[in-house]
Design an enzyme around this catalytic site. Structure first.
Site, PDB file in Angstrom:
ATOM      1  N   ASP A 207     -45.340   7.735 -29.208  1.00 28.49           N
ATOM      2  CA  ASP A 207     -44.038   7.269 -28.706  1.00 28.49           C
ATOM      3  C   ASP A 207     -43.589   6.016 -29.463  1.00 28.49           C
ATOM      4  O   ASP A 207     -42.472   5.528 -29.262  1.00 28.49           O
ATOM      5  CB  ASP A 207     -44.054   7.067 -27.186  1.00 28.49           C
ATOM      6  CG  ASP A 207     -45.049   6.021 -26.731  1.00 28.49           C
ATOM      7  OD1 ASP A 207     -45.801   5.488 -27.569  1.00 28.49           O
ATOM      8  OD2 ASP A 207     -45.089   5.740 -25.508  1.00 28.49           O
ATOM      9  N   SER A 208     -44.442   5.532 -30.398  1.00 24.38           N
ATOM     10  CA  SER A 208     -44.003   4.461 -31.300  1.00 24.38           C
ATOM     11  C   SER A 208     -42.810   4.914 -32.127  1.00 24.38           C
ATOM     12  O   SER A 208     -42.114   4.093 -32.714  1.00 24.38           O
ATOM     13  CB  SER A 208     -45.139   4.041 -32.241  1.00 24.38           C
ATOM     14  OG  SER A 208     -45.602   5.147 -32.998  1.00 24.38           O
TER      15      SER A 208
ATOM     16  N   ASP B 229     -47.779  12.055 -27.688  1.00 26.14           N
ATOM     17  CA  ASP B 229     -47.734  11.079 -26.600  1.00 26.14           C
ATOM     18  C   ASP B 229     -46.856  11.573 -25.467  1.00 26.14           C
ATOM     19  O   ASP B 229     -45.778  12.141 -25.706  1.00 26.14           O
ATOM     20  CB  ASP B 229     -47.121   9.763 -27.115  1.00 26.14           C
ATOM     21  CG  ASP B 229     -48.164   8.704 -27.400  1.00 26.14           C
ATOM     22  OD1 ASP B 229     -49.313   8.834 -26.931  1.00 26.14           O
ATOM     23  OD2 ASP B 229     -47.830   7.729 -28.102  1.00 26.14           O
TER      24      ASP B 229
ATOM     25  N   LYS C 141     -51.501  12.407 -25.211  1.00 24.13           N
ATOM     26  CA  LYS C 141     -52.090  11.071 -25.039  1.00 24.13           C
ATOM     27  C   LYS C 141     -51.269  10.349 -23.991  1.00 24.13           C
ATOM     28  O   LYS C 141     -50.033  10.488 -23.947  1.00 24.13           O
ATOM     29  CB  LYS C 141     -52.084  10.290 -26.358  1.00 24.13           C
ATOM     30  CG  LYS C 141     -52.651   8.856 -26.188  1.00 24.13           C
ATOM     31  CD  LYS C 141     -52.936   8.190 -27.523  1.00 24.13           C
ATOM     32  CE  LYS C 141     -51.729   7.583 -28.192  1.00 24.13           C
ATOM     33  NZ  LYS C 141     -51.017   6.555 -27.382  1.00 24.13           N
TER      34      LYS C 141
ATOM     35  N   GLU D 127     -51.256   6.461 -21.443  1.00 21.52           N
ATOM     36  CA  GLU D 127     -51.762   5.082 -21.395  1.00 21.52           C
ATOM     37  C   GLU D 127     -52.273   4.718 -19.998  1.00 21.52           C
ATOM     38  O   GLU D 127     -51.688   5.146 -19.000  1.00 21.52           O
ATOM     39  CB  GLU D 127     -50.639   4.108 -21.795  1.00 21.52           C
ATOM     40  CG  GLU D 127     -50.136   4.320 -23.203  1.00 21.52           C
ATOM     41  CD  GLU D 127     -49.030   3.336 -23.605  1.00 21.52           C
ATOM     42  OE1 GLU D 127     -48.698   2.424 -22.824  1.00 21.52           O
ATOM     43  OE2 GLU D 127     -48.498   3.501 -24.719  1.00 21.52           O
TER      44      GLU D 127
ATOM     45  N   GLU E 169     -56.434  -0.429 -28.380  1.00 23.10           N
ATOM     46  CA  GLU E 169     -55.464  -1.146 -29.215  1.00 23.10           C
ATOM     47  C   GLU E 169     -55.537  -2.655 -28.971  1.00 23.10           C
ATOM     48  O   GLU E 169     -55.446  -3.101 -27.815  1.00 23.10           O
ATOM     49  CB  GLU E 169     -54.044  -0.622 -28.915  1.00 23.10           C
ATOM     50  CG  GLU E 169     -52.970  -1.293 -29.766  1.00 23.10           C
ATOM     51  CD  GLU E 169     -51.620  -0.576 -29.735  1.00 23.10           C
ATOM     52  OE1 GLU E 169     -51.528   0.518 -29.139  1.00 23.10           O
ATOM     53  OE2 GLU E 169     -50.660  -1.135 -30.299  1.00 23.10           O
TER      54      GLU E 169
HETATM   55  O1  KIV Z   1     -47.409   5.521 -30.194  1.00 20.12           O
HETATM   56  C1  KIV Z   1     -48.274   5.309 -31.066  1.00 20.12           C
HETATM   57  O2  KIV Z   1     -48.023   5.409 -32.274  1.00 20.12           O
HETATM   58  C2  KIV Z   1     -49.606   4.947 -30.611  1.00 20.12           C
HETATM   59  C3  KIV Z   1     -50.575   4.441 -31.631  1.00 20.12           C
HETATM   60  C4  KIV Z   1     -50.346   2.980 -31.859  1.00 20.12           C
HETATM   61  C5  KIV Z   1     -51.970   4.696 -31.229  1.00 20.12           C
HETATM   62  O3  KIV Z   1     -49.885   5.033 -29.465  1.00 20.12           O
END
Ligand code: KIV
Length: 277
Positions: free
Chosen positions: A42-43, A87, A117, A119, A186
């Protein structure tokens, strides 16, 4: 690649590499680099969509970008792609078990991703992970600096004192217990990340967590120096903005340069053998 292949790499002592991708182009580039796994993180909200945080990105946008990344992987590595992970964005898995399961299910049904993924490790999140895993959805955990909690934690290094370190240890073990197949740590102290890599059976993938993890993950735009907000713990390999800006600027200048005078037509030497008509 399957999630279990990452565990096999850990057991064999082989380092695991993970890079983010946001579309077909970036996925093909990172697959060409030979990574073990590709994360549509989600970055992308910040690195690609121009948002100030990761919070605004929607599930629809993640699905759209993940499908594109999947097409790039299929084209770049038709005989065996890296593991594709997507994510789950903010508030798609925090509003109840059924909604969380439906969101993760859409990722697996509507994109080529084979895992999600998410959090944190609150009791509700652990329940969600347990439900997903029992439904056949592989889940990667993420602790330490969790950008979806930016308004509570900021982008600061986490687990700096013994109390929060002990809390992180408990949460990491709880994620493994809930069935996560791997864990991202992280921006936490390197000693703690190394300790957890040794203690956990599942692979620990670090970013800003030192060299002692089972693997490393980076945001590709950060590594290529393309982002305007470079995290201090993830330095660029190249100054991609400058390189791309210089090349494109040269092209623009070339297009605007005054046209060169037309070349004189080539003169053909008279041949004595030429027939006279
Ligand atoms: O969203 C993302 O790119 C991430 C990485 C920093 C692991 O969660």
């Amino acid at each position: 690649m399957r999630p279990a292949d990452l565990t096999r790499r850990k057991q064999a002592g082989l380092p695991i590499t993970v890079l983010t991708a946001w579309d077909a182009l970036s996925a093909a580039v990172v697959a060409g680099a030979g990574v073990d796994a590709v994360l549509v993180g989600d970055s992308l909200a910040m690195a690609v969509l121009g948002h100030a945080t990761t919070l605004p990105v929607t599930l629809e946008e993640m699905l759209h970008h993940c499908r594109a990344a999947g097409r790039g992987l299929a084209a770049a590595a038709p005989n065996g792609s890296p593991l594709l992970i997507c994510d789950l964005p903010f508030l798609t898995y925090q509003c109840g078990l059924e909604e969380a399961l439906a969101a993760a299910g859409r990722v697996l049904k509507e994109t080529p991703a084979v895992a999600v993924k998410l959090e944190g490790a609150e009791p509700e999140t652990l329940a969600v992970i347990d439900r997903m895993v029992r439904s056949g959805i592989p889940v990667m955990g993420h602790l330490g600096l969790t950008p979806q909690s930016v308004h509570q934690l900021g982008y600061r290094r986490q687990a700096g004192d013994p109390v929060s370190q002990e809390r992180l240890r408990r949460r990491a073990l709880a994620l493994q217990e809930a069935g996560c197949f791997a864990l991202v740590l992280e921006h936490i102290p390197a000693e703690l990340a190394t300790e957890l890599s040794l203690r956990l059976a599942i692979p620990v993938i670090g970013i800003g967590a030192g060299d002692g993890c089972d693997g490393q993950v980076r945001v590709t735009a950060d590594l290529l120096g393309l982002t305007s907000r470079q995290p201090p713990f993830s330095p660029p390999l190249v100054d991609g903005r400058a390189i791309a800006g210089e090349a494109l600027g040269r092209w623009v200048r070339e297009q605007r340069a005054p046209a060169a005078p037309p070349a004189a037509p080539p003169t053909r030497p008279a041949s004595p053998a030429a027939p006279h008509c």
